[in-house]
Motif scaffolding. Structure first.
Motif, PDB file in Angstrom:
ATOM      1  N   ARG A  85     -48.238  14.939 -33.576  1.00  0.00           N
ATOM      2  CA  ARG A  85     -47.185  15.010 -34.585  1.00  0.00           C
ATOM      3  C   ARG A  85     -47.204  16.403 -35.243  1.00  0.00           C
ATOM      4  O   ARG A  85     -48.277  16.948 -35.548  1.00  0.00           O
ATOM      5  CB  ARG A  85     -47.399  13.942 -35.650  1.00  0.00           C
ATOM      6  N   THR A  98     -42.460   7.882 -32.688  1.00  0.00           N
ATOM      7  CA  THR A  98     -41.089   7.471 -32.365  1.00  0.00           C
ATOM      8  C   THR A  98     -40.130   8.522 -32.885  1.00  0.00           C
ATOM      9  O   THR A  98     -40.199   8.931 -34.048  1.00  0.00           O
ATOM     10  CB  THR A  98     -40.771   6.108 -32.987  1.00  0.00           C
ATOM     11  N   SER A  99     -39.250   8.938 -32.002  1.00  0.00           N
ATOM     12  CA  SER A  99     -38.227   9.923 -32.360  1.00  0.00           C
ATOM     13  C   SER A  99     -36.891   9.392 -31.872  1.00  0.00           C
ATOM     14  O   SER A  99     -36.686   9.225 -30.664  1.00  0.00           O
ATOM     15  CB  SER A  99     -38.533  11.277 -31.712  1.00  0.00           C
ATOM     16  N   GLY A 100     -35.996   9.096 -32.788  1.00  0.00           N
ATOM     17  CA  GLY A 100     -34.730   8.491 -32.396  1.00  0.00           C
ATOM     18  C   GLY A 100     -34.978   7.121 -31.792  1.00  0.00           C
ATOM     19  O   GLY A 100     -35.641   6.265 -32.392  1.00  0.00           O
ATOM     20  N   THR A 103     -39.876   6.227 -27.824  1.00  0.00           N
ATOM     21  CA  THR A 103     -41.256   6.158 -28.305  1.00  0.00           C
ATOM     22  C   THR A 103     -42.164   6.900 -27.334  1.00  0.00           C
ATOM     23  O   THR A 103     -42.037   6.760 -26.111  1.00  0.00           O
ATOM     24  CB  THR A 103     -41.722   4.701 -28.433  1.00  0.00           C
ATOM     25  N   LEU A 145     -38.139  16.518 -30.085  1.00  0.00           N
ATOM     26  CA  LEU A 145     -37.143  16.929 -31.064  1.00  0.00           C
ATOM     27  C   LEU A 145     -36.395  15.722 -31.603  1.00  0.00           C
ATOM     28  O   LEU A 145     -36.038  14.811 -30.852  1.00  0.00           O
ATOM     29  CB  LEU A 145     -36.151  17.906 -30.428  1.00  0.00           C
ATOM     30  N   ALA A 146     -36.160  15.712 -32.897  1.00  0.00           N
ATOM     31  CA  ALA A 146     -35.368  14.653 -33.528  1.00  0.00           C
ATOM     32  C   ALA A 146     -33.906  14.819 -33.125  1.00  0.00           C
ATOM     33  O   ALA A 146     -33.496  15.882 -32.644  1.00  0.00           O
ATOM     34  CB  ALA A 146     -35.506  14.740 -35.038  1.00  0.00           C
ATOM     35  N   PRO A 147     -33.086  13.764 -33.278  1.00  0.00           N
ATOM     36  CA  PRO A 147     -31.653  13.896 -32.967  1.00  0.00           C
ATOM     37  C   PRO A 147     -30.997  15.056 -33.693  1.00  0.00           C
ATOM     38  O   PRO A 147     -30.013  15.642 -33.196  1.00  0.00           O
ATOM     39  CB  PRO A 147     -31.085  12.545 -33.412  1.00  0.00           C
ATOM     40  N   SER A 148     -31.542  15.439 -34.840  1.00  0.00           N
ATOM     41  CA  SER A 148     -30.980  16.562 -35.597  1.00  0.00           C
ATOM     42  C   SER A 148     -31.406  17.910 -35.043  1.00  0.00           C
ATOM     43  O   SER A 148     -30.909  18.950 -35.471  1.00  0.00           O
ATOM     44  CB  SER A 148     -31.425  16.459 -37.060  1.00  0.00           C
ATOM     45  N   GLU A 150     -34.601  18.887 -35.196  1.00  0.00           N
ATOM     46  CA  GLU A 150     -35.841  19.266 -35.870  1.00  0.00           C
ATOM     47  C   GLU A 150     -37.043  18.904 -35.002  1.00  0.00           C
ATOM     48  O   GLU A 150     -37.094  17.844 -34.388  1.00  0.00           O
ATOM     49  CB  GLU A 150     -35.932  18.545 -37.217  1.00  0.00           C
ATOM     50  N   ARG A 151     -38.037  19.783 -34.962  1.00  0.00           N
ATOM     51  CA  ARG A 151     -39.245  19.518 -34.177  1.00  0.00           C
ATOM     52  C   ARG A 151     -40.096  18.468 -34.875  1.00  0.00           C
ATOM     53  O   ARG A 151     -40.477  18.633 -36.033  1.00  0.00           O
ATOM     54  CB  ARG A 151     -40.048  20.806 -33.997  1.00  0.00           C
ATOM     55  N   GLU A 152     -40.388  17.380 -34.144  1.00  0.00           N
ATOM     56  CA  GLU A 152     -41.199  16.296 -34.708  1.00  0.00           C
ATOM     57  C   GLU A 152     -42.605  16.262 -34.124  1.00  0.00           C
ATOM     58  O   GLU A 152     -43.503  15.646 -34.704  1.00  0.00           O
ATOM     59  CB  GLU A 152     -40.518  14.950 -34.472  1.00  0.00           C
TER      60      GLU A 152
END
Length: 448
Positions: A85, A98-100, A103, A145-148, A150-152
């Motif tokens: 993370r 979990t991103s969007g 998983t 990467l998040a849907p936006s 942004e690096r998760e």
């Protein structure tokens, strides 16, 4: 690739992935936490388990003076997958992220590896040949990467380097048949300084599901499972350690051997009704198919996150057309004309004219015993049935003298004092005793 080798590869693929990931295909399942059970060759310095660092295959070749042997070593190479993370300017390892709608799980995957060598028998007869196996390590990172945008986090995958060796040799077998014994040793040669380290660490430097495909041109293998009688002593002298060589390919052809860590029979094949790899070739495809369909949405999500091959399996099961599903139910491979049933079954005394329970007799203590004779029961001389204590000393009437398939005589009797004796007699329900478990009674002797 030749047809025998293609058939062999299909079977070898099943061996390669046997137990790779078992139903319910989730990392959380206990049976998927202790993996890599077949054909594991650990580094020679690792001694925490009893797993070997080498395997030895020996097989027989005939008409092999000008033969050429093709060795194909196949195995899985463990690939760690660590999920991290993003935190501040760095990353922290986590078990799950979990991103969007997706998983990511920390888990282990595997990469197929294959090494091939072509060696003439003449060279192997002269001296042992060694083929060095070097598999380099590697490391890669995939951003999460998040849907936006942004690096998760990231997924870091890594192979550790492997070192192994194929050592092949051959010798002529004394005798008039001109046989050659081929010997191949597969050896993990990786250095290891932690003999008591965790198994998970050693597996990263191990050959997993290691097996050999051995092809020959200009010669023929001799079956070790069902050799011809003239070759049986030589076949029994072959020494195979941690592996099981069988003939593969088209039945009757003897140009390919699969040396497997799993016990197989000659000419194994994958059923044409099998839709794809379910990672358990000893299971029934229909059962695994139906069980996979019963996974809940959450279980399916977890399975998809566990391994890319698990995700492919779930897609395969879910998209299978009805006609293929129906084929999983079963198939008749051979349909012969059934033999005509005998008029009298073999177990019926009437099937043997030389046997007649109604009239046969046996001599006990000098007295001829037949149907209608009265005897006293004296069980316990040859058996230890707890119920014998209730029968000892009781008197009975002989209903038949029987002969079993081993040629031994038996007496079928009904108890004199049993009020249901007539019912038992009409239904053929008797007590059975050997001749030495009874004593003859005179017609006038009183009932005990």
């Amino acid at each position: 690739m030749s047809m025998p080798m293609e058939i062999a590869r299909r079977v070898a693929d099943a061996v390669l992935y046997e137990g790779y990931l078992l139903y319910p295909y989730r990392a959380s399942a206990a049976k998927n936490r202790v993996r890599w059970q077949f054909g594991v060759l650990v580094p020679p310095g690792f001694t925490a388990t009893a797993e070997p660092s080498a395997s030895v295959t020996e097989c027989l070749l005939e008409r092999a003076d000008d033969a050429v042997v093709r060795l194909r070593l196949r195995f899985l190479h463990v690939r760690t997958r660590s999920v991290e993370r993003a935190e501040g300017g760095g990353h922290r390892p986590v078990a799950e992220l979990t991103s969007g709608e997706r998983t990511y799980l920390t888990f282990e995957e595997a990469t197929e590896r294959e090494v091939e060598a072509v060696l003439p028998i003449s060279a192997l007869l002269d001296a042992e040949q060694t083929v060095e196996v070097r598999v380099p390590g590697d490391r890669s990172a995939e951003l999460i990467l998040a849907p936006s945008g942004e690096r998760e986090g990231r997924v870091v995958s890594e192979h550790l380097p492997l070192r192994a060796a194929l050592r092949a040799g051959a010798e002529r077998v004394p005798g008039p048949y001109g046989l050659v014994r081929l010997r191949v040793r597969v050896e993990n040669t990786a250095g290891w300084d932690g003999p008591e380290a965790a198994r998970e660490q050693a597996l990263r430097r191990s050959l997993i599901s290691a097996h050999l495909l051995i092809g020959v041109t200009g010669g023929a293998f001799v079956s070790l499972l069902d050799p011809p009688e003239w070759a049986r002593p030589m076949a029994q002298d072959c020494r195979n350690v941690h592996t099981w060589p069988v003939l593969v390919g088209e039945p009757g052809h003897r140009d390919v051997v699969l040396s497997s860590p799993i016990i197989l029979y000659d000419y194994p094949d994958i059923a044409p009704e099998s839709p794809g790899d379910l990672f358990d070739s000893t299971e029934i495809d229909e059962i695994l198919h139906l069980r996979t369909l019963t996974l809940t949405d959450e279980e399916t999500r977890q399975a998809r996150a566990t391994d890319p091959r698990a995700a492919q399996l779930i897609d395969m099961v879910g998209d299978m057309p009805p006609e293929l599903v129906e084929r999983l139910h079963g198939v008749i491979r051979y349909l012969d004309t059934p033999a005509r049933e005998a008029a009298t079954p073999w177990w019926d005394p009437a099937a043997d004219a030389g046997v007649s329970p109604e009239t046969d007799s046996v001599t006990v203590s000098g007295v001829e015993i037949a149907k209608g004779s009265r005897v006293r029961l004296v069980p316990g001389r040859r058996r230890a049935d707890a119920h014998d204590m209730f029968l000892a000393g009781r008197t009975a009437q002989v209903e038949a003298v029987l002969l079993d398939l081993d040629g031994a005589r038996h007496l079928a009797v009904t108890l004199d004092e049993d009020p249901g004796a007539d019912l038992h007699r009409s239904h053929g329900r008797f007590l059975y005793f050997a001749p030495d478990e009874v004593e003859p009674l005179g017609d006038g002797e009183a009932i005990a």
